[in-house]
Design a protein around this motif. Sequence first.
Motif, PDB file in Angstrom:
ATOM      1  N   TYR A   1      57.827  43.882  75.314  1.00  0.00           N
ATOM      2  CA  TYR A   1      58.318  43.019  76.383  1.00  0.00           C
ATOM      3  C   TYR A   1      57.163  42.427  77.176  1.00  0.00           C
ATOM      4  CZ  TYR A   1      59.693  41.916  81.150  1.00  0.00           C
ATOM      5  OH  TYR A   1      59.814  41.306  82.364  1.00  0.00           O
TER       6      TYR A   1
ATOM      7  N   ALA B   1      65.321  44.039  79.921  1.00  0.00           N
ATOM      8  CA  ALA B   1      63.914  44.409  80.098  1.00  0.00           C
ATOM      9  C   ALA B   1      63.500  44.137  81.532  1.00  0.00           C
ATOM     10  CB  ALA B   1      63.029  43.609  79.145  1.00  0.00           C
ATOM     11  N   THR B   2      62.923  45.134  82.163  1.00  0.00           N
ATOM     12  CA  THR B   2      62.368  44.933  83.505  1.00  0.00           C
ATOM     13  C   THR B   2      61.188  45.866  83.683  1.00  0.00           C
ATOM     14  OG1 THR B   2      62.792  44.955  85.884  1.00  0.00           O
ATOM     15  CG2 THR B   2      64.033  46.541  84.547  1.00  0.00           C
TER      16      THR B   2
ATOM     17  N   HIS C   1      60.680  50.327  79.704  1.00  0.00           N
ATOM     18  CA  HIS C   1      60.910  48.990  80.265  1.00  0.00           C
ATOM     19  C   HIS C   1      61.971  48.178  79.526  1.00  0.00           C
ATOM     20  CE1 HIS C   1      57.501  49.935  82.646  1.00  0.00           C
ATOM     21  NE2 HIS C   1      56.613  49.734  81.687  1.00  0.00           N
ATOM     22  N   ARG C   2      62.598  48.727  78.490  1.00  0.00           N
ATOM     23  CA  ARG C   2      63.618  47.937  77.792  1.00  0.00           C
ATOM     24  C   ARG C   2      64.706  48.868  77.254  1.00  0.00           C
ATOM     25  NH1 ARG C   2      63.715  42.874  75.089  1.00  0.00           N
ATOM     26  NH2 ARG C   2      61.469  42.582  75.076  1.00  0.00           N
TER      27      ARG C   2
ATOM     28  N   GLU D   1      69.935  38.346  76.286  1.00  0.00           N
ATOM     29  CA  GLU D   1      68.634  38.927  76.641  1.00  0.00           C
ATOM     30  C   GLU D   1      68.407  38.705  78.129  1.00  0.00           C
ATOM     31  OE1 GLU D   1      65.358  37.716  74.157  1.00  0.00           O
ATOM     32  OE2 GLU D   1      66.722  37.476  72.464  1.00  0.00           O
TER      33      GLU D   1
ATOM     34  N   ARG E   1      69.917  33.718  77.009  1.00  0.00           N
ATOM     35  CA  ARG E   1      68.652  34.334  77.420  1.00  0.00           C
ATOM     36  C   ARG E   1      68.360  33.937  78.871  1.00  0.00           C
ATOM     37  NH1 ARG E   1      63.248  32.915  77.437  1.00  0.00           N
ATOM     38  NH2 ARG E   1      61.877  34.730  77.415  1.00  0.00           N
TER      39      ARG E   1
ATOM     40  N   THR F   1      65.252  29.987  82.586  1.00  0.00           N
ATOM     41  CA  THR F   1      64.058  30.728  83.003  1.00  0.00           C
ATOM     42  C   THR F   1      63.512  30.180  84.309  1.00  0.00           C
ATOM     43  OG1 THR F   1      62.361  29.365  81.948  1.00  0.00           O
ATOM     44  CG2 THR F   1      63.409  31.020  80.579  1.00  0.00           C
TER      45      THR F   1
ATOM     46  N   ARG G   1      54.079  28.680  79.596  1.00  0.00           N
ATOM     47  CA  ARG G   1      54.659  27.925  80.699  1.00  0.00           C
ATOM     48  C   ARG G   1      53.551  27.195  81.472  1.00  0.00           C
ATOM     49  NH1 ARG G   1      59.561  29.344  83.274  1.00  0.00           N
ATOM     50  NH2 ARG G   1      59.305  31.529  82.738  1.00  0.00           N
TER      51      ARG G   1
ATOM     52  N   GLU H   1      65.741  39.491  81.237  1.00  0.00           N
ATOM     53  CA  GLU H   1      64.379  39.944  81.527  1.00  0.00           C
ATOM     54  C   GLU H   1      63.983  39.567  82.948  1.00  0.00           C
ATOM     55  OE1 GLU H   1      61.961  38.103  78.591  1.00  0.00           O
ATOM     56  OE2 GLU H   1      62.741  39.317  76.956  1.00  0.00           O
ATOM     57  N   SER H   2      63.584  40.554  83.719  1.00  0.00           N
ATOM     58  CA  SER H   2      63.016  40.282  85.038  1.00  0.00           C
ATOM     59  C   SER H   2      61.872  41.249  85.267  1.00  0.00           C
ATOM     60  CB  SER H   2      64.054  40.440  86.137  1.00  0.00           C
ATOM     61  OG  SER H   2      63.412  40.258  87.393  1.00  0.00           O
ATOM     62  N   PHE H   3      60.698  40.723  85.468  1.00  0.00           N
ATOM     63  CA  PHE H   3      59.526  41.595  85.622  1.00  0.00           C
ATOM     64  C   PHE H   3      59.609  42.404  86.920  1.00  0.00           C
ATOM     65  CE2 PHE H   3      55.153  42.625  86.641  1.00  0.00           C
ATOM     66  CZ  PHE H   3      54.622  42.969  85.415  1.00  0.00           C
TER      67      PHE H   3
ATOM     68  N   SER I   1      65.560  34.755  82.002  1.00  0.00           N
ATOM     69  CA  SER I   1      64.267  35.395  82.243  1.00  0.00           C
ATOM     70  C   SER I   1      63.653  34.909  83.548  1.00  0.00           C
ATOM     71  CB  SER I   1      63.331  35.070  81.070  1.00  0.00           C
ATOM     72  OG  SER I   1      62.012  35.446  81.378  1.00  0.00           O
ATOM     73  N   THR I   2      63.221  35.848  84.360  1.00  0.00           N
ATOM     74  CA  THR I   2      62.488  35.505  85.581  1.00  0.00           C
ATOM     75  C   THR I   2      61.350  36.506  85.760  1.00  0.00           C
ATOM     76  OG1 THR I   2      62.648  35.170  87.987  1.00  0.00           O
ATOM     77  CG2 THR I   2      64.081  36.856  87.024  1.00  0.00           C
TER      78      THR I   2
END
Lengths: 295, 219
Positions: free
Chosen positions: B192, A231-232, A251-252, A265, A208, A189, B203, A267-269, A210-211
């Motif tokens: 999500y 998911a983004t 979003h997913r 998994e 997994r 992450t 975090r 995930e990047s916003f 994630s960023t």
Amino acid sequence: MLMTLATLAALGIAQQTDTTLPVRAGVRLEVSNFGGEIAVKTWSKSAVRIAANHSSRDRISIDATEQYVRVKSEGRRGPSQLVEYDITVPTSMALALSGVYTDISVDGSQGEVTAETVEGSVKVSGGAGNVSLKSVQGEVTLEKARGRISLSSVNETITATGISGDISAETVNGDVTLTQIESANTDATTVNGDITYDGTIKDGGRYRFSTHDGDLRVAVPEKAGVSVSVATFNGDFSSCFPVQLSRKTKHRFDFTIGSGTARIELESFNGDIRLCRPGQLKRDKHEDHDDQEEE
Amino acid sequence: MKDQWTDRLSEYLDGDLTAGERTALEAHLAACGVCRVTLDELRRVVARAQALDDRPPAADLWPGIAEHIGVVSLAARRVDGRGRRRLSFTMPQLAAAAVALALFSAGSARLLFRNRPPSPTQGTTAIMTNVGMSPLDARTAASVAALEENLARNRGQLDTATVRVIEKNLGIIDRAIRDAQSALAADPANAYLNQHLAQETRRKLELLRQAATLASARS
């Protein structure tokens, strides 16, 4: 700060400490250093050699028992100034290295490695069992290690190459790049950075990535059986190979490749997510870079 | 110097260690001054978190929080006809709720509603629904606030460059938190986004804990 320390050190007369002491198997080396460097390499002898360059105002203390060899430096008033350690240890010796304004490097270890610094890089080649590397402001680099791997930075990148085992990699402001990985359990992450994973996807494995602000690039071998969850919020998804979406919500979305026993998994916003085959990611990254240069 | 137990002191305080780990850590504490100092510092943080605010939070926001942290709100009791009984909360619940309010309403409300006409009812609903606050989230929010205060108090113990780096990265995490909160305003039930918000909040907590440990080690 290092410049200040260097200047202060220069005011003292340089001094060399060089000591070799025999150690039994199972003894742990603990080194703490305020500023400077800890460089550890290995040899086949059952002995530890501790060489250090330091100011004459500082004193290196070595405390050896049947459990550990503990090395630290002290100044006349508080922490030592700038000490550069060059230490040679048996290959399998467990290492616990810590510093504040200290660069840490280890080469050739086949034992447990714990290395922590605040302002400095951590670079380790080798390590087995528990390998834990941390820096607040410094790059963390690991290669050729196996076991339970924990890599942590705050303001810099994490790079791991040629690793096997369970991997956890976490930074806040930096990329995470994991290549030539053999793992059934990887968690990476970051908040502001890209994540690249090029390695095995094992049956039953869990992965997994994630960023928040960054892209994900993950290699999926052709024969992998994996269920993928993507998911983004603001990013796009693309794949070098065709995928059939099985479930899609806002979003997913999910899809399955082959048996689907492994789980990924992604995930990047705010970033893009791309799946490719092993070896293609590097080309992709170079092409992205070329595009940016052309712009 | 940090050792294998330094990062587990929080778990020790939270009662999350196994009996064996607890015994091993207590044996270690007897011999390790740095860990004892760090533990004392963490205890002070917890104590301050519990003492942060003994005022009940704003009445319009409280029902949503109460629902999420598992207590029945005053309004709900009135509706079901049992409003005569005085409602009481434990200090941790009050502190958690108050800090959670401060954290989530101050930061997110400005972002969420800066382009909208002021509407307390609308804003309240959006914040509380979007936050999806579980008891764990409330505790996290309380810990974050206490650790932020701790960092502000002890920043003199850290090198200015380290403080700059920590604050810069806290800012990066805060931005991610605000992004997630803003997105949740439009899509409150999105799993999500809720998970992402929780992850970034935790975090932040971890980075603040790390900063507290660094400051303790240097004091």
